[in-house]
Design a protein around this motif. Structure first.
Motif, PDB file in Angstrom:
ATOM      1  N   ALA A  52       5.409 -50.852 -34.597  1.00  7.38           N
ATOM      2  CA  ALA A  52       4.123 -51.467 -34.228  1.00  7.38           C
ATOM      3  C   ALA A  52       3.164 -51.458 -35.417  1.00  7.38           C
ATOM      4  CB  ALA A  52       3.505 -50.739 -33.037  1.00  7.38           C
ATOM      5  N   GLU A  56       1.656 -54.777 -37.220  1.00 12.83           N
ATOM      6  CA  GLU A  56       0.190 -54.898 -37.285  1.00 12.83           C
ATOM      7  C   GLU A  56      -0.275 -55.047 -38.731  1.00 12.83           C
ATOM      8  OE1 GLU A  56      -3.326 -55.432 -35.569  1.00 12.83           O
ATOM      9  OE2 GLU A  56      -1.832 -54.534 -34.273  1.00 12.83           O
ATOM     10  N   SER A 145      -2.282 -57.680 -32.093  1.00 12.99           N
ATOM     11  CA  SER A 145      -2.203 -56.399 -31.396  1.00 12.99           C
ATOM     12  C   SER A 145      -1.176 -56.457 -30.263  1.00 12.99           C
ATOM     13  CB  SER A 145      -3.581 -56.054 -30.844  1.00 12.99           C
ATOM     14  OG  SER A 145      -3.633 -54.752 -30.407  1.00 12.99           O
ATOM     15  N   THR A 149       2.347 -54.401 -30.172  1.00 14.64           N
ATOM     16  CA  THR A 149       2.656 -53.537 -29.036  1.00 14.64           C
ATOM     17  C   THR A 149       4.006 -53.879 -28.435  1.00 14.64           C
ATOM     18  OG1 THR A 149       0.305 -53.295 -28.537  1.00 14.64           O
ATOM     19  CG2 THR A 149       1.848 -52.781 -26.764  1.00 14.64           C
ATOM     20  N   GLY A 152       6.735 -52.862 -30.826  1.00 11.53           N
ATOM     21  CA  GLY A 152       6.842 -51.410 -30.806  1.00 11.53           C
ATOM     22  C   GLY A 152       7.567 -50.901 -29.570  1.00 11.53           C
ATOM     23  N   LEU A 153       7.271 -51.480 -28.428  1.00 10.46           N
ATOM     24  CA  LEU A 153       7.963 -51.082 -27.190  1.00 10.46           C
ATOM     25  C   LEU A 153       9.449 -51.406 -27.259  1.00 10.46           C
ATOM     26  CD1 LEU A 153       5.403 -52.126 -24.429  1.00 10.46           C
ATOM     27  CD2 LEU A 153       6.167 -49.826 -24.982  1.00 10.46           C
TER      28      LEU A 153
END
Length: 197
Positions: A52, A56, A145, A149, A152-153
């Protein structure tokens, strides 16, 4: 319900307590389960946070480098026919050539989509990189963002799956080994029970 009555009450951490019925295989299995749980959580969280953060950072760098520039339409853009406009295509965009001046003063041309009917010299906004080349509009901070996210998940769950699957495989192997040991013991002790009755 009858199976639960046979099982007895659940005792937490029984594999670590001193017990004459506790076998070495029980202790090994307890450590494998604990290690698998900790590695799964740690790998998932760390990989998700790193992924993430990387996404970003990359999108923030993209936003910092890309600049809006005013370009001018070079050729006349044809107007769509009335029949097509009746079907709800008013404001439809078509490809055309535009010209703009980069920050270093060099002139560039490229093809972008503009509204139909735009005449030569019509100003349009394009996004350029530091070299003055056409690029896509940078991702907005809120979109970046959300994208970071989600990535990242996805990466976190994928990374957590590796130790989880490995731990389940080791535990399954320990289970099969324990069942073979029980079969061996039963084959040795089972015939003696018949003599006692």
């Amino acid at each position: 319900m009858p199976l639960k009555a046979l099982r007895g009450p659940k005792v937490w951490l029984w594999r670590w307590r001193r017990n004459p019925l506790r076998r070495r295989a029980d202790v090994v299995e307890a450590w494998v389960v604990l290690g698998t749980f900790l590695l799964t959580v740690l790998a998932g969280v760390l990989a998700g946070l790193v992924a993430a953060g990387s996404v970003e950072h990359g999108l923030a760098r993209e936003r910092a480098l890309r600049r809006p520039t005013v370009a001018r339409v070079v050729t006349r853009v044809p107007v769509k026919s009335a029949a097509r406009e009746d079907r709800g295509s008013a404001g439809e965009k078509v490809w055309t050539e535009v010209r703009w001046t980069a920050a270093d003063g060099s002139s560039h041309t490229g093809r972008i989509r503009v509204r139909s009917g735009s005449g030569p010299g019509t100003p349009v906004t394009v996004w350029t990189d530091p070299r003055g080349r056409l690029v896509d509009r940078p991702t907005a901070a809120s979109e970046a963002s959300l994208r970071a996210t989600l990535v990242g998940l996805l990466v976190g769950v994928s990374a957590a799956a590796v130790p989880c699957v490995a731990g389940l495989a080791v535990r399954g192997r320990l289970e099969r080994r324990r069942l073979r040991a029980w079969d061996t013991e039963w084959a040795r002790l089972g015939p003696q029970w018949g003599r006692m009755v």
